[in-house]
Motif scaffolding. Sequence first.
Motif, mmCIF file in Angstrom:
data_model
loop_
_atom_site.group_PDB
_atom_site.id
_atom_site.type_symbol
_atom_site.label_atom_id
_atom_site.label_comp_id
_atom_site.label_asym_id
_atom_site.label_seq_id
_atom_site.Cartn_x
_atom_site.Cartn_y
_atom_site.Cartn_z
ATOM 1 N N TRP A 103 38.598 31.247 47.022
ATOM 2 C CA TRP A 103 39.824 31.690 47.681
ATOM 3 C C TRP A 103 40.576 32.623 46.748
ATOM 4 C CZ3 TRP A 103 42.154 26.529 49.926
ATOM 5 C CH2 TRP A 103 41.273 26.024 50.882
ATOM 6 N N SER A 104 41.204 33.622 47.333
ATOM 7 C CA SER A 104 42.012 34.575 46.571
ATOM 8 C C SER A 104 43.403 34.020 46.314
ATOM 9 C CB SER A 104 42.161 35.879 47.364
ATOM 10 O OG SER A 104 40.919 36.446 47.640
ATOM 11 N N ARG A 105 44.118 34.734 45.508
ATOM 12 C CA ARG A 105 45.528 34.408 45.296
ATOM 13 C C ARG A 105 46.279 34.663 46.599
ATOM 14 N NH1 ARG A 105 49.400 36.244 40.305
ATOM 15 N NH2 ARG A 105 51.071 34.845 40.921
ATOM 16 N N PRO A 106 47.227 33.806 46.965
ATOM 17 C CA PRO A 106 47.977 34.024 48.205
ATOM 18 C C PRO A 106 48.708 35.368 48.204
ATOM 19 C CG PRO A 106 48.412 31.838 47.337
ATOM 20 C CD PRO A 106 47.635 32.573 46.291
ATOM 21 N N SER A 107 48.963 35.875 49.392
ATOM 22 C CA SER A 107 49.641 37.154 49.541
ATOM 23 C C SER A 107 50.876 37.003 50.419
ATOM 24 C CB SER A 107 48.687 38.170 50.177
ATOM 25 O OG SER A 107 49.368 39.362 50.492
ATOM 26 N N ALA A 108 51.994 37.514 49.948
ATOM 27 C CA ALA A 108 53.236 37.471 50.728
ATOM 28 C C ALA A 108 53.189 38.465 51.882
ATOM 29 C CB ALA A 108 54.432 37.771 49.832
ATOM 30 N N VAL A 109 52.268 39.431 51.829
ATOM 31 C CA VAL A 109 52.173 40.456 52.880
ATOM 32 C C VAL A 109 50.859 40.341 53.658
ATOM 33 C CG1 VAL A 109 53.722 42.081 51.730
ATOM 34 C CG2 VAL A 109 51.279 42.156 51.222
ATOM 35 N N ASN B 293 48.062 43.147 53.365
ATOM 36 C CA ASN B 293 48.251 44.440 54.022
ATOM 37 C C ASN B 293 48.664 45.465 52.974
ATOM 38 O OD1 ASN B 293 49.006 46.654 55.514
ATOM 39 N ND2 ASN B 293 50.475 45.579 56.796
ATOM 40 N N ALA B 294 47.745 46.357 52.618
ATOM 41 C CA ALA B 294 48.014 47.341 51.572
ATOM 42 C C ALA B 294 49.123 48.311 51.969
ATOM 43 C CB ALA B 294 46.745 48.113 51.240
ATOM 44 N N ALA B 295 49.350 48.508 53.244
ATOM 45 C CA ALA B 295 50.426 49.392 53.688
ATOM 46 C C ALA B 295 51.794 48.761 53.462
ATOM 47 C CB ALA B 295 50.250 49.731 55.167
ATOM 48 N N GLY B 296 51.839 47.443 53.357
ATOM 49 C CA GLY B 296 53.114 46.750 53.182
ATOM 50 C C GLY B 296 53.166 45.988 51.888
ATOM 51 N N SER B 297 52.617 46.527 50.834
ATOM 52 C CA SER B 297 52.546 45.832 49.555
ATOM 53 C C SER B 297 53.917 45.362 49.093
ATOM 54 C CB SER B 297 51.942 46.774 48.513
ATOM 55 O OG SER B 297 52.017 46.220 47.231
ATOM 56 N N SER C 150 51.315 37.014 44.345
ATOM 57 C CA SER C 150 51.561 37.992 43.290
ATOM 58 C C SER C 150 52.685 38.946 43.711
ATOM 59 C CB SER C 150 50.284 38.789 42.999
ATOM 60 O OG SER C 150 49.928 39.583 44.111
ATOM 61 N N GLY C 151 53.173 39.720 42.769
ATOM 62 C CA GLY C 151 54.262 40.656 43.057
ATOM 63 C C GLY C 151 53.888 41.700 44.094
ATOM 64 N N SER C 152 52.640 42.136 44.095
ATOM 65 C CA SER C 152 52.214 43.146 45.071
ATOM 66 C C SER C 152 51.685 42.515 46.348
ATOM 67 C CB SER C 152 51.112 44.022 44.470
ATOM 68 O OG SER C 152 49.909 43.274 44.311
ATOM 69 N N GLY C 153 51.230 41.274 46.248
ATOM 70 C CA GLY C 153 50.602 40.630 47.397
ATOM 71 C C GLY C 153 49.169 41.066 47.601
#
Length: 187
Positions: A66-72, A75-79, A122-125
């Motif tokens: 599993w990857s690190r969770p993403s706040a976005v 979605n690279a367009a909404g980093s 992470s900060g970028s998601g």
Amino acid sequence: MKTYLLPAIKMTIVLIILTAAIYPLAIAGVGKLTPGQGDGETISYKGRVVGYANLGQKFTKDKYFWSRPSAVDYNAAGSGGSNKGPSNPDYLKDVKSRIDTFMKHNPDVKKSDIPAELVTASGSGLDPDLSPAGAKVQVARIAKVRNISADVVNNIIAKNTEKPLWGMFGPAKVNVLKLNIALDELK
């Protein structure tokens, strides 16, 4: 007025040429020397591109790391991050939910052994990497689901661990997509 206007116009033209032409061309030239020739390093599997080396992806099946969770939601367009502080009740609820989900799928792991990177975004998601510890804590689940030994999974982690730059800058890390492709390549 003429004394100031003509030099200002000349300086503006020089700066436009420097910042809008020469600098971007120089940066594009340097980019062509990098993996992916400035377009990002793609990762291929069975002849087709399955992702980028520098963008995280969501993996939820038990047979994969599993990857690190993403706040976005990756979605690279909404980093971006969630902008919620460590005492925010919504943030704490999200982290607790991630811990509960992780514990449900990894019953052999003690709560205190879960690396923070697996339950915090992470900060970028879009973080594509985990620490070796973040990967190793998932070994038992993957070995059991795939019916292979934990040693095989640990060897995959070891082979895909990138050491710090020049042995001293940054942490050791493993790319989650590369790990999962290595798992799928097992015979």
